[in-house]
Design an enzyme around this catalytic site. Structure first.
Site, short mmCIF file in Angstrom:
data_model
loop_
_atom_site.label_atom_id
_atom_site.label_comp_id
_atom_site.label_asym_id
_atom_site.label_seq_id
_atom_site.Cartn_x
_atom_site.Cartn_y
_atom_site.Cartn_z
N ASP A 50 3.61 9.56 -0.23
CA ASP A 50 2.55 8.78 -0.03
C ASP A 50 1.83 7.25 -1.26
OD1 ASP A 50 0.33 7.76 1.59
OD2 ASP A 50 -0.55 9.80 1.89
N HIS A 81 0.85 -0.85 -0.09
CA HIS A 81 0.05 -0.53 0.43
C HIS A 81 1.12 1.10 0.39
CE1 HIS A 81 -3.44 -1.61 0.78
NE2 HIS A 81 -3.10 -2.65 0.96
#
Ligand code: F6P
Length: 467
Positions: free
Chosen positions: A363, A155
């Site tokens: 991110d 992720h």
């Protein structure tokens, strides 16, 4: 259809609590739809001998969880996973604190997960492992003789080889991904970084555009950006914006515009830099003084790690300084809240906010950015200000893209967002919404599992040729 067994360190146990983190948000709906097992850590740390795994059955899903021992929690979770892998994967070599002891704990807990998982595994289960805590899990399962299809999805970002090779023992850890049948990434950049590592560092042979030959077998690589439940969030936000809670919040602003930021308290999210940018806005664009309130919702996370405690203090100080310098008896420029809010409350606040400020330094994806877009009123939408270093910037390219390290640049973007005419807001929002709808979360799991369950050569989500 084969039974799906999802494995992740954090498990979204349905206990009604509002927790922060993209992984839970992504997995829960996918698993509920298909049904199956969600295996991982209970969130509890125990001093006593390990207890057997606990099972909770709800809505088509069996949640099977184990406690971690104190040493495991320290060495695996706080140690190798979050003091070494997390900073390195987020390009922060300066924050990595490697010890061999923590590395040992990391492999030990992966072995412990494999041992407990094997008690519930059936030979034809499809296993889907998530995130950086569990890179060697497939190896641990294979060593126990399991031949199931096993996929892995990371992720968080996967950095270039110049960074990942600074990870001591990367030669031991990264090739362990070769025991998976499919390794999935959020963006093409992450996948290409991994492919380059395999080719240049390990000298692995490429079989086709998205497969490599490992000693352990062939491994496919794919790109599967996590989406959000676009239309569901739109409906939820439409209702939630009229809730008593959102009305009270908006009423307390006395007609001022609201900017919203929602992040776990984590150094990758760029919260201090964002405070600096808001301060710049008030300094360089005085017309917004008294006209706008910035609401930053930041649940604390990983509180036993010093960096996170330091960050909490740093952000608190910056908020205090801004409010002290610019605030009025009748106006608090920054509202800073550490309490986690429910999905419904957030959806309503997103819709009510004139701008969404999502400026991570790095991110993997950032689902807050996508949720903000999904929640807007299409006829009068707010503006997303998004870091170019978030995976979401690929799909939300109609946002105001910013460099989060450039606080003056971010301040200019905030000024532009607050003053943006309606037709430009509508156009930008419609473009982003269209892309998010095409990549709805409802298809994410099917895409990944479809590739995992198909033979090599028939893969979609492939890497572009020639990386
Ligand atoms: O979404 C990325 C992630 O690192 C997940 O793996 C994790 O569950 C989440 O953030 C929240 O972090 P934590 O589980 O350490 O609270």
């Amino acid at each position: 259809m084969a039974r799906l067994v999802v494995v992740s360190n954090r498990v979204g146990i349905p206990d009604g609590s509002a927790r922060a983190g993209g992984l839970e948000v992504a997995i829960r709906p996918a698993l509920k739809r298909r049904g199956g097992v969600w295996f991982g850590w209970s969130g509890r740390v125990s001093d006593d001998a390990p207890e057997p795994a606990r099972t909770l059955d709800k809505d088509n899903v069996s949640y099977v969880t184990v406690d971690l021992q104190k040493d495991d929690y320290e060495e695996f979770y706080n140690g190798f996973a979050n003091r070494v892998l997390w900073p390195i994967l987020h390009y922060r070599l300066d924050l990595a604190e490697f010890t061999r002891r923590d590395l040992g704990g990391y492999f030990r807990v992966n072995g412990f997960f494999a041992k407990n998982l094997e008690r519930i595994l059936r030979p034809d289960d499809v296993i889907w492992v998530h995130d950086y805590h569990l890179m060697p899990l497939a190896k641990a399962l294979r060593e126990r003789g399991h031949k199931n299809k096993i996929g892995f999805f990371i992720h968080v970002p996967f950095p270039p080889e110049e960074i990942i090779t600074a990870l001591p023992n990367h030669e031991q850890l990264i090739p362990a991904l070769g025991y998976y049948n499919l390794v999935g990434f959020q963006t093409e950049t992450d996948a290409a970084n991994f492919a380059r590592y395999l080719a240049n560092e390990r000298g692995l042979r490429r079989l086709d555009a998205n497969s490599f030959a490992f000693d352990e077998g062939d491994v496919r690589i794919g790109v599967f950006p996590v989406g959000v439940e676009t239309d569901t969030l739109q409906r939820l936000a439409r209702r939630a914006v009229d809730s008593t809670f959102v009305r009270e919040v908006m009423g307390s602003l006395s007609g001022r515009a609201m900017i919203i930021g929602v992040d776990r308290l984590d150094y990758s999210k760029g919260i201090p830099e964002r405070m600096d940018a808001f301060e710049r806005l008030l300094t360089n664009f005085p017309r917004w003084r008294g006209q706008v309130t910035y609401l930053q919702i930041t649940p604390r996370s990983r509180t036993d790690i010093e960096e996170y405690a330091n960050l909490g203090r740093q952000v608190g100080e910056k908020v205090g300084r801004i409010n002290g310098a610019y605030g009025e008896a009748s106006w608090t420029p920054v509202r800073y809240i550490n309490k986690a809010h429910s999905r419904t409350a957030l959806a309503g606040l997103y819709r009510a906010a004139r701008a969404g400020l999502v400026t991570p330094l790095r991110d993997g994806m950032n689902l807050v950015a996508k949720e903000y877009v999904a929640a807007q009123n299409p006829d009068d939408p707010g503006v997303l200000i998004l870091s170019r270093f978030a995976g979401a910037a690929r799909e939300c390219s109609a946002a105001l893209l910013v460099n989060p390290y450039d606080s003056e640049g971010v301040a200019i973007a905030i000024d532009r967002a607050l003053a943006m005419p309606l037709d430009e807001r509508v156009q930008r929002h419609a473009a982003n919404y269209r892309v998010l709808k095409q990549n709805d979360l409802s298809q994410w799991a099917e895409r990944f599992l479809g590739v995992l369950e198909r033979p090599r050569g028939a893969a979609s989500g492939a890497l572009p040729e020639g990386l």
